[in-house]
Design an enzyme around this catalytic site. Structure first.
Site, PDB file in Angstrom:
ATOM      1  N   SER A  84      -3.234 -12.800   2.920  1.00 41.18           N
ATOM      2  CA  SER A  84      -3.677 -12.516   1.539  1.00 41.18           C
ATOM      3  C   SER A  84      -2.569 -12.887   0.559  1.00 41.18           C
ATOM      4  O   SER A  84      -2.850 -13.272  -0.582  1.00 41.18           O
ATOM      5  CB  SER A  84      -4.078 -11.043   1.381  1.00 41.18           C
ATOM      6  N   LYS A  91       0.798  -1.219   0.000  1.00 40.31           N
ATOM      7  CA  LYS A  91       0.000   0.000   0.000  1.00 40.31           C
ATOM      8  C   LYS A  91       0.835   1.276   0.000  1.00 40.31           C
ATOM      9  O   LYS A  91       0.301   2.351  -0.259  1.00 40.31           O
ATOM     10  CB  LYS A  91      -0.983  -0.002   1.177  1.00 40.31           C
TER      11      LYS A  91
HETATM   12  N1  PMP Z   1      -3.679  -7.739   0.965  1.00 40.54           N
HETATM   13  C1  PMP Z   1      -3.516  -6.922   2.008  1.00 40.54           C
HETATM   14  C2  PMP Z   1      -2.894  -7.462   3.261  1.00 40.54           C
HETATM   15  C3  PMP Z   1      -3.946  -5.595   1.935  1.00 40.54           C
HETATM   16  O1  PMP Z   1      -3.809  -4.780   2.982  1.00 40.54           O
HETATM   17  C4  PMP Z   1      -4.553  -5.140   0.736  1.00 40.54           C
HETATM   18  C5  PMP Z   1      -5.068  -3.736   0.653  1.00 40.54           C
HETATM   19  N2  PMP Z   1      -6.391  -3.603   1.137  1.00 40.54           N
HETATM   20  C6  PMP Z   1      -4.703  -6.034  -0.334  1.00 40.54           C
HETATM   21  C7  PMP Z   1      -4.248  -7.315  -0.181  1.00 40.54           C
HETATM   22  C8  PMP Z   1      -5.407  -5.651  -1.622  1.00 40.54           C
HETATM   23  O2  PMP Z   1      -4.757  -4.642  -2.361  1.00 40.54           O
HETATM   24  P1  PMP Z   1      -5.611  -3.646  -3.237  1.00 40.54           P
HETATM   25  O3  PMP Z   1      -6.303  -2.698  -2.303  1.00 40.54           O
HETATM   26  O4  PMP Z   1      -4.608  -2.958  -4.105  1.00 40.54           O
HETATM   27  O5  PMP Z   1      -6.607  -4.430  -4.022  1.00 40.54           O
END
Ligand code: PMP
Length: 317
Positions: free
Chosen positions: A278, A62
């Site tokens: 994630s 991020k």
């Molecule tokens: N994984 C994690 C741990 C995140 O913090 C985020 C951001 N919300 C994402 C995946 C997804 O990224 P994006 O917001 O660019 O879709």
């Protein structure tokens, strides 16, 4: 194929000025996941690579979006030192805003679900961010609604609005995608990423498809609204981010929380990669895509490392 990025110069010749911190964002290593590929018995001509995004200065992918949102607002005169930056976040984006805000002289106010992990709340407090805790039952959508109300009540704030701000996906269009292209010497055939705001998937896919129109892009999301894949959205039931265009995905794969936990353990214990949930889910999806190929280079993104998820019990199993 694996290209090593020389980070020595930036790491040892920097100071704490806002621009030095910004220079640390991106150019993350691209790691080949050999043990995972072996474990999945992939053909020798199919390789899986992953961007190690915890190398960014606040520890997650991020930083790319936060920096581009802040810089774009600075360039267009919507954000000036002393002002308040407001947004909703489940964690990583808030940590990125809090870091850049501290370095650049902004007050950072964040609406976040009250059940965000202790590690996240403590990190945000360490950077001096102001936290507005929202109803845990309403999740990230509830936090977004509270941020919208605060923005309406405080027109002097800069509302960063990561779900609807094009500077979010544009960060990945201009950085993540070009890094993947260079680091694979243009060999990438498949891109896989999880959907939160969707910024990572949208920006990286858009750019990679201009570089290789044959590229196959797979979006990954949790299999249900109640899941342990922090940072990701179950698009069918969540408020759809304004920046998300579902027509860009060639395929969508869902991942179960249990599969992600298992992959997180495998990555830690077999690859020596201690990643977040994630990230592990992204690798589950990348392996599923790789299994459909006879030849190809699959690239995914590992948004953060495992430190924020240490209190999860599955690590002990
Ligand atoms: N994984 C994690 C741990 C995140 O913090 C985020 C951001 N919300 C994402 C995946 C997804 O990224 P994006 O917001 O660019 O879709």
């Amino acid at each position: 194929m694996l290209q090593t990025i020389d980070r020595t110069v930036s790491a040892f010749q920097t100071d704490s000025s806002p621009d030095s911190l910004a220079a640390q964002v991106g150019n993350t290593p691209l790691l080949q996941l050999k043990k995972v590929a072996e474990g999945a018995s992939l053909p020798a001509a199919v390789n899986i690579y992953a961007k190690a995004e915890w190398f960014n200065p606040s520890g997650s992918v991020k930083d790319r979006a936060a920096l581009n949102i802040i810089r774009t607002a600075e360039w267009t005169g919507r954000l000036e030192p002393g002002m308040t930056l407001l947004d909703s976040t489940s964690g990583n984006m808030g940590i990125a805003y809090a870091m850049f805000g501290a370095a650049r002289g902004y007050h950072v106010t964040l609406a976040l679900p009250a059940n965000a992990s202790r590690e996240r709340i403590a990190t945000l407090e360490a950077y001096g961010a102001e936290l507005i805790k929202t109803d845990p039952l309403e999740g990230s959508d509830g936090a977004m609604r509270v941020a919208q109300e605060l923005a309406a009540e405080n027109p002097d704030y800069f509302y960063a609005d990561q779900y609807n701000n094009p500077a979010n996906w544009q960060a990945h269009y201009h950085t993540t995608a070009n890094e993947i292209w260079a680091q694979t010497n243009g060999a990438v055939t498949d891109f896989v990423a999880g959907l939160g705001t969707s910024g990572t998937f949208m920006g990286t896919t858009r750019r990679l498809k201009t570089l290789n129109p044959e590229l196959v892009a797979t979006a990954m999301q949790p299999d249900s609204p109640f899941n342990g894949l922090e940072g990701l959205k179950h698009m069918a039931t969540a408020i759809k981010p304004g920046i998300y265009d579902e027509t860009l995905a060639d395929a969508i794969r869902t991942v179960r929380t249990e599969e992600a936990y298992q992959m997180a353990q495998t990555l830690a214990r077999r690859e020596g990669l201690f990643v977040g949930i994630s990230a592990a889910a992204a690798v589950v999806a990348a392996v599923a895509v790789a299994r459909t190929l006879e030849t190809g280079t699959v690239v995914t993104v590992l948004p953060d490392n495992g430190l924020k998820y240490l209190s999860e019990r599955f690590w002990k199993e």
